[in-house]
Design a protein around this motif. Structure first.
Motif, PDB file in Angstrom:
ATOM      1  N   GLN A  30      21.466  37.403  25.545  1.00  0.00           N
ATOM      2  CA  GLN A  30      21.520  36.418  26.631  1.00  0.00           C
ATOM      3  C   GLN A  30      21.179  35.027  26.110  1.00  0.00           C
ATOM      4  O   GLN A  30      21.851  34.049  26.430  1.00  0.00           O
ATOM      5  CB  GLN A  30      20.552  36.814  27.741  1.00  0.00           C
ATOM      6  N   ARG A  31      20.127  34.931  25.278  1.00  0.00           N
ATOM      7  CA  ARG A  31      19.727  33.627  24.728  1.00  0.00           C
ATOM      8  C   ARG A  31      20.842  33.051  23.858  1.00  0.00           C
ATOM      9  O   ARG A  31      21.155  31.869  23.922  1.00  0.00           O
ATOM     10  CB  ARG A  31      18.452  33.782  23.908  1.00  0.00           C
ATOM     11  N   ILE A  32      21.481  33.893  23.046  1.00  0.00           N
ATOM     12  CA  ILE A  32      22.575  33.422  22.192  1.00  0.00           C
ATOM     13  C   ILE A  32      23.718  32.897  23.052  1.00  0.00           C
ATOM     14  O   ILE A  32      24.294  31.846  22.756  1.00  0.00           O
ATOM     15  CB  ILE A  32      23.042  34.537  21.236  1.00  0.00           C
ATOM     16  N   GLU A  33      24.042  33.587  24.125  1.00  0.00           N
ATOM     17  CA  GLU A  33      25.097  33.103  25.025  1.00  0.00           C
ATOM     18  C   GLU A  33      24.735  31.743  25.601  1.00  0.00           C
ATOM     19  O   GLU A  33      25.583  30.862  25.729  1.00  0.00           O
ATOM     20  CB  GLU A  33      25.362  34.112  26.144  1.00  0.00           C
ATOM     21  N   THR A  40      21.325  22.895  20.336  1.00  0.00           N
ATOM     22  CA  THR A  40      20.203  21.972  20.173  1.00  0.00           C
ATOM     23  C   THR A  40      19.752  21.357  21.488  1.00  0.00           C
ATOM     24  O   THR A  40      18.869  20.516  21.495  1.00  0.00           O
ATOM     25  CB  THR A  40      20.572  20.842  19.192  1.00  0.00           C
ATOM     26  N   GLY A  41      20.318  21.799  22.603  1.00  0.00           N
ATOM     27  CA  GLY A  41      20.015  21.153  23.868  1.00  0.00           C
ATOM     28  C   GLY A  41      18.952  21.814  24.714  1.00  0.00           C
ATOM     29  O   GLY A  41      18.551  21.251  25.726  1.00  0.00           O
ATOM     30  N   ASN A  42      18.456  22.976  24.336  1.00  0.00           N
ATOM     31  CA  ASN A  42      17.477  23.671  25.160  1.00  0.00           C
ATOM     32  C   ASN A  42      16.109  23.008  25.038  1.00  0.00           C
ATOM     33  O   ASN A  42      15.622  22.796  23.930  1.00  0.00           O
ATOM     34  CB  ASN A  42      17.400  25.140  24.730  1.00  0.00           C
ATOM     35  N   PRO A  43      15.453  22.688  26.174  1.00  0.00           N
ATOM     36  CA  PRO A  43      14.152  22.019  26.101  1.00  0.00           C
ATOM     37  C   PRO A  43      13.048  22.905  25.511  1.00  0.00           C
ATOM     38  O   PRO A  43      12.029  22.391  25.063  1.00  0.00           O
ATOM     39  CB  PRO A  43      13.847  21.663  27.556  1.00  0.00           C
ATOM     40  N   GLY A  44      13.236  24.231  25.468  1.00  0.00           N
ATOM     41  CA  GLY A  44      12.249  25.122  24.879  1.00  0.00           C
ATOM     42  C   GLY A  44      12.367  25.250  23.372  1.00  0.00           C
ATOM     43  O   GLY A  44      11.562  25.914  22.724  1.00  0.00           O
ATOM     44  N   GLN A  50      11.625  19.105   8.508  1.00  0.00           N
ATOM     45  CA  GLN A  50      11.506  19.267   7.060  1.00  0.00           C
ATOM     46  C   GLN A  50      12.473  20.314   6.536  1.00  0.00           C
ATOM     47  O   GLN A  50      13.099  20.135   5.499  1.00  0.00           O
ATOM     48  CB  GLN A  50      10.082  19.643   6.683  1.00  0.00           C
ATOM     49  N   TYR A  51      12.601  21.429   7.248  1.00  0.00           N
ATOM     50  CA  TYR A  51      13.489  22.514   6.811  1.00  0.00           C
ATOM     51  C   TYR A  51      14.771  22.585   7.623  1.00  0.00           C
ATOM     52  O   TYR A  51      15.618  23.422   7.364  1.00  0.00           O
ATOM     53  CB  TYR A  51      12.744  23.851   6.873  1.00  0.00           C
ATOM     54  N   ASP A  52      14.890  21.713   8.606  1.00  0.00           N
ATOM     55  CA  ASP A  52      16.048  21.662   9.496  1.00  0.00           C
ATOM     56  C   ASP A  52      16.335  23.027  10.130  1.00  0.00           C
ATOM     57  O   ASP A  52      17.468  23.494  10.165  1.00  0.00           O
ATOM     58  CB  ASP A  52      17.288  21.131   8.771  1.00  0.00           C
ATOM     59  N   LEU A  53      15.268  23.654  10.628  1.00  0.00           N
ATOM     60  CA  LEU A  53      15.380  24.932  11.324  1.00  0.00           C
ATOM     61  C   LEU A  53      14.977  24.755  12.779  1.00  0.00           C
ATOM     62  O   LEU A  53      14.124  23.929  13.112  1.00  0.00           O
ATOM     63  CB  LEU A  53      14.471  25.984  10.680  1.00  0.00           C
ATOM     64  N   HIS A  54      15.578  25.539  13.622  1.00  0.00           N
ATOM     65  CA  HIS A  54      15.288  25.529  15.046  1.00  0.00           C
ATOM     66  C   HIS A  54      14.652  26.862  15.421  1.00  0.00           C
ATOM     67  O   HIS A  54      15.022  27.910  14.881  1.00  0.00           O
ATOM     68  CB  HIS A  54      16.579  25.355  15.852  1.00  0.00           C
ATOM     69  N   THR A  55      13.719  26.826  16.342  1.00  0.00           N
ATOM     70  CA  THR A  55      13.078  28.032  16.850  1.00  0.00           C
ATOM     71  C   THR A  55      13.144  27.980  18.365  1.00  0.00           C
ATOM     72  O   THR A  55      12.843  26.947  18.970  1.00  0.00           O
ATOM     73  CB  THR A  55      11.606  28.107  16.399  1.00  0.00           C
ATOM     74  N   ILE A  56      13.543  29.091  18.964  1.00  0.00           N
ATOM     75  CA  ILE A  56      13.633  29.147  20.417  1.00  0.00           C
ATOM     76  C   ILE A  56      13.085  30.493  20.882  1.00  0.00           C
ATOM     77  O   ILE A  56      13.310  31.512  20.228  1.00  0.00           O
ATOM     78  CB  ILE A  56      15.084  28.924  20.899  1.00  0.00           C
ATOM     79  N   PRO A  57      12.316  30.495  21.975  1.00  0.00           N
ATOM     80  CA  PRO A  57      11.778  31.766  22.453  1.00  0.00           C
ATOM     81  C   PRO A  57      12.890  32.685  22.950  1.00  0.00           C
ATOM     82  O   PRO A  57      13.869  32.241  23.529  1.00  0.00           O
ATOM     83  CB  PRO A  57      10.833  31.377  23.588  1.00  0.00           C
TER      84      PRO A  57
END
Length: 86
Positions: A30-33, A40-44, A50-57
């Motif tokens: 569901q999160r991937i969808e 990059t638009g999710n406020p969470g 530094q590593y150009d990585l994104h983390t999302i719950p």
């Protein structure tokens, strides 16, 4: 049609995804969808510049998805699924 191509970031991500309980795997799907059109638009989302990585719950304290976005290639690579703390 999604704006980005998606891929799992190798064997470790494949193993982590496969080992998730079914309910957590559904939350990941569901999160991937939700991220498909604008990863990059999710406020969470947190971005490590530094590593150009994104983390999302993932949701419901189930953990996090760690991913990278390559804008020039319109590609998102999912690197790992970190479990939540129970």
């Amino acid at each position: 049609m999604p704006r980005y191509a998606w891929k799992l970031g190798g064997e470790e991500a494949d193993k982590q995804y496969a080992s998730l309980p079914g309910d957590t795997r559904r939350l990941v799907d569901q999160r991937i969808e939700e991220l498909r059109e604008n990863p990059t638009g999710n406020p969470g989302r947190e971005h490590d510049a530094q590593y150009d990585l994104h983390t999302i719950p993932i949701g419901d304290d189930k953990g996090f998805i760690v991913y990278a976005v390559v804008e020039s290639a319109r590609l998102v690579t999912l690197y790992r699924f970190t479990p939540g703390l129970d």
